[in-house]
Design an enzyme around this catalytic site. Sequence first.
Site, PDB file in Angstrom:
ATOM      1  CE  LYS A   1      -2.158  -1.074   3.832  1.00  0.00           C
ATOM      2  NZ  LYS A   1      -1.425  -2.319   4.163  1.00  0.00           N
TER       3      LYS A   1
ATOM      4  NE  ARG B   1      -4.624  -1.232   9.901  1.00  0.00           N
ATOM      5  CZ  ARG B   1      -3.452  -0.794   9.493  1.00  0.00           C
ATOM      6  NH1 ARG B   1      -3.361   0.319   8.811  1.00  0.00           N
ATOM      7  NH2 ARG B   1      -2.393  -1.487   9.761  1.00  0.00           N
TER       8      ARG B   1
ATOM      9  NE  ARG C   1       7.761  -2.414   6.077  1.00  0.00           N
ATOM     10  CZ  ARG C   1       6.457  -2.272   6.280  1.00  0.00           C
ATOM     11  NH1 ARG C   1       5.704  -1.700   5.361  1.00  0.00           N
ATOM     12  NH2 ARG C   1       5.899  -2.731   7.391  1.00  0.00           N
TER      13      ARG C   1
ATOM     14  NE  ARG D   1       6.211  -0.406  10.023  1.00  0.00           N
ATOM     15  CZ  ARG D   1       5.076  -0.383   9.338  1.00  0.00           C
ATOM     16  NH1 ARG D   1       5.014   0.295   8.188  1.00  0.00           N
ATOM     17  NH2 ARG D   1       4.015  -1.012   9.778  1.00  0.00           N
TER      18      ARG D   1
ATOM     19  NE  ARG E   1       2.037  -5.088  11.050  1.00  0.00           N
ATOM     20  CZ  ARG E   1       3.084  -4.827  10.258  1.00  0.00           C
ATOM     21  NH1 ARG E   1       4.261  -5.345  10.509  1.00  0.00           N
ATOM     22  NH2 ARG E   1       2.923  -4.042   9.217  1.00  0.00           N
TER      23      ARG E   1
HETATM   24  P1  AP5 Z   1       4.843  -1.586   1.791  1.00  0.00           P
HETATM   25  O1  AP5 Z   1       4.506  -0.749   0.617  1.00  0.00           O
HETATM   26  O2  AP5 Z   1       5.621  -0.955   2.894  1.00  0.00           O
HETATM   27  O3  AP5 Z   1       3.535  -2.328   2.360  1.00  0.00           O
HETATM   28  P2  AP5 Z   1       2.270  -1.784   3.138  1.00  0.00           P
HETATM   29  O4  AP5 Z   1       1.075  -2.463   2.583  1.00  0.00           O
HETATM   30  O5  AP5 Z   1       2.263  -0.296   3.161  1.00  0.00           O
HETATM   31  O6  AP5 Z   1       2.594  -2.367   4.565  1.00  0.00           O
HETATM   32  P3  AP5 Z   1       2.492  -1.762   6.028  1.00  0.00           P
HETATM   33  O7  AP5 Z   1       3.192  -2.751   6.942  1.00  0.00           O
HETATM   34  O8  AP5 Z   1       3.019  -0.360   6.094  1.00  0.00           O
HETATM   35  O9  AP5 Z   1       1.008  -1.794   6.279  1.00  0.00           O
HETATM   36  P4  AP5 Z   1       0.298  -1.844   7.596  1.00  0.00           P
HETATM   37  O10 AP5 Z   1      -1.065  -1.637   7.136  1.00  0.00           O
HETATM   38  O11 AP5 Z   1       0.524  -3.011   8.471  1.00  0.00           O
HETATM   39  O12 AP5 Z   1       1.052  -0.704   8.463  1.00  0.00           O
HETATM   40  P5  AP5 Z   1       0.602   0.720   8.937  1.00  0.00           P
HETATM   41  O13 AP5 Z   1       1.795   1.565   8.959  1.00  0.00           O
HETATM   42  O14 AP5 Z   1      -0.608   1.187   8.224  1.00  0.00           O
HETATM   43  O15 AP5 Z   1       5.658  -2.858   1.238  1.00  0.00           O
HETATM   44  C1  AP5 Z   1       6.154  -3.863   2.126  1.00  0.00           C
HETATM   45  C2  AP5 Z   1       7.497  -4.404   1.593  1.00  0.00           C
HETATM   46  O16 AP5 Z   1       7.247  -5.099   0.376  1.00  0.00           O
HETATM   47  C3  AP5 Z   1       8.530  -3.307   1.257  1.00  0.00           C
HETATM   48  O17 AP5 Z   1       9.811  -3.755   1.612  1.00  0.00           O
HETATM   49  C4  AP5 Z   1       8.410  -3.141  -0.255  1.00  0.00           C
HETATM   50  O18 AP5 Z   1       9.606  -2.709  -0.854  1.00  0.00           O
HETATM   51  C5  AP5 Z   1       8.018  -4.546  -0.690  1.00  0.00           C
HETATM   52  N1  AP5 Z   1       7.134  -4.516  -1.870  1.00  0.00           N
HETATM   53  C6  AP5 Z   1       6.122  -3.628  -2.108  1.00  0.00           C
HETATM   54  N2  AP5 Z   1       5.540  -3.871  -3.297  1.00  0.00           N
HETATM   55  C7  AP5 Z   1       6.203  -4.960  -3.800  1.00  0.00           C
HETATM   56  C8  AP5 Z   1       6.050  -5.692  -5.031  1.00  0.00           C
HETATM   57  N3  AP5 Z   1       5.099  -5.376  -5.928  1.00  0.00           N
HETATM   58  N4  AP5 Z   1       6.868  -6.759  -5.250  1.00  0.00           N
HETATM   59  C9  AP5 Z   1       7.838  -7.095  -4.314  1.00  0.00           C
HETATM   60  N5  AP5 Z   1       8.029  -6.431  -3.160  1.00  0.00           N
HETATM   61  C10 AP5 Z   1       7.208  -5.378  -2.894  1.00  0.00           C
HETATM   62  O19 AP5 Z   1       0.113   0.410  10.446  1.00  0.00           O
HETATM   63  C11 AP5 Z   1       1.031   0.091  11.478  1.00  0.00           C
HETATM   64  C12 AP5 Z   1       0.291   0.007  12.791  1.00  0.00           C
HETATM   65  O20 AP5 Z   1      -0.282   1.282  13.123  1.00  0.00           O
HETATM   66  C13 AP5 Z   1      -0.895  -0.968  12.849  1.00  0.00           C
HETATM   67  O21 AP5 Z   1      -0.483  -2.280  13.127  1.00  0.00           O
HETATM   68  C14 AP5 Z   1      -1.745  -0.348  13.978  1.00  0.00           C
HETATM   69  O22 AP5 Z   1      -1.215  -0.645  15.234  1.00  0.00           O
HETATM   70  C15 AP5 Z   1      -1.569   1.143  13.735  1.00  0.00           C
HETATM   71  N6  AP5 Z   1      -2.606   1.699  12.821  1.00  0.00           N
HETATM   72  C16 AP5 Z   1      -2.371   2.293  11.610  1.00  0.00           C
HETATM   73  N7  AP5 Z   1      -3.523   2.703  11.049  1.00  0.00           N
HETATM   74  C17 AP5 Z   1      -4.513   2.355  11.911  1.00  0.00           C
HETATM   75  C18 AP5 Z   1      -5.916   2.478  11.871  1.00  0.00           C
HETATM   76  N8  AP5 Z   1      -6.544   3.051  10.822  1.00  0.00           N
HETATM   77  N9  AP5 Z   1      -6.630   1.984  12.917  1.00  0.00           N
HETATM   78  C19 AP5 Z   1      -6.022   1.425  13.980  1.00  0.00           C
HETATM   79  N10 AP5 Z   1      -4.686   1.265  14.067  1.00  0.00           N
HETATM   80  C20 AP5 Z   1      -3.929   1.727  13.050  1.00  0.00           C
END
Ligand code: AP5
Length: 216
Positions: free
Chosen positions: A13, A88, A123, A156, A167
């Site tokens: 994402k 979410r 990552r 991270r 997660r």
């Molecule tokens: P990346 O693009 O970083 O993936 P992502 O989907 O953004 O993953 P996140 O871990 O950031 O999502 P998340 O939803 O768990 O975390 P968030 O920060 O929102 O790609 C991942 C890896 O894959 C990278 O190394 C990349 O290079 C590689 N990659 C990407 N595309 C690729 C491809 N096509 N082919 C090969 N490799 C590829 O949330 C973190 C925490 O915050 C949550 O756990 C929660 O505690 C809290 N939180 C955040 N938002 C909320 C909410 N709305 N409500 C409640 N809690 C929340």
Amino acid sequence: MRIILLGAPGVGKGTQAKFICNRFAIPQISTGDMLRESVRDGSSLGRKVKKVMDQGALVTDDIIIDLVKDRIKKNDCEKGYLFDGFPRTIPQAEALAQENIQIDSVIEIKVEDDQIIARLAGRRVHQGSGRIYHITNNPPKRKNLDDVTGEPLIQRDDDKEGTIKQRLEVYRNQTEPLVNFYQKMHKEGVLSYRSIDGNKMYEKLSAEILNYLENL
Ligand code: AP5
């Protein structure tokens, strides 16, 4: 244009958000990035959410909804924005509807769990800018250093294998119900919903997403 990027942790994402926001000149609103920033700043919000995030659980809906409501009041949101990692839960999505925030498109990215684990374990991120790398799929030019600033990359705290599995479980239980929620809105003609296979390389995936959005 108002867009929601939906999908499990690690499907790409954040990576795809950068391509989309560049193309449409809209801000990326990542609730995860906002929360991590408050943890880094040591604010009272940061102290409250750190433990929850490190365990791979979700921060409470009221905190997130307030955070998002404040963020979308800023001037850069006038022409639209992209939500990355929000909503979410069903209550978060309902809060958007209650505020009469009209979403144009929801894009769901799907990737198998074993791929997700490999992506997240490899990552590395640049904290200041949020630039995302992967040790093999998208390595930096110099080992563990950001391409632009030369500063060290970090892993991270929630990218440890045990936390990743937690997660993924949280995603299945609390976030996946949004698929039906938004597909129903798509059928009612309220917004457009597209599910995309994320098992392809970065540029191919972004070309598919941009092509879809440009032809909405
Ligand atoms: P990346 O693009 O970083 O993936 P992502 O989907 O953004 O993953 P996140 O871990 O950031 O999502 P998340 O939803 O768990 O975390 P968030 O920060 O929102 O790609 C991942 C890896 O894959 C990278 O190394 C990349 O290079 C590689 N990659 C990407 N595309 C690729 C491809 N096509 N082919 C090969 N490799 C590829 O949330 C973190 C925490 O915050 C949550 O756990 C929660 O505690 C809290 N939180 C955040 N938002 C909320 C909410 N709305 N409500 C409640 N809690 C929340």
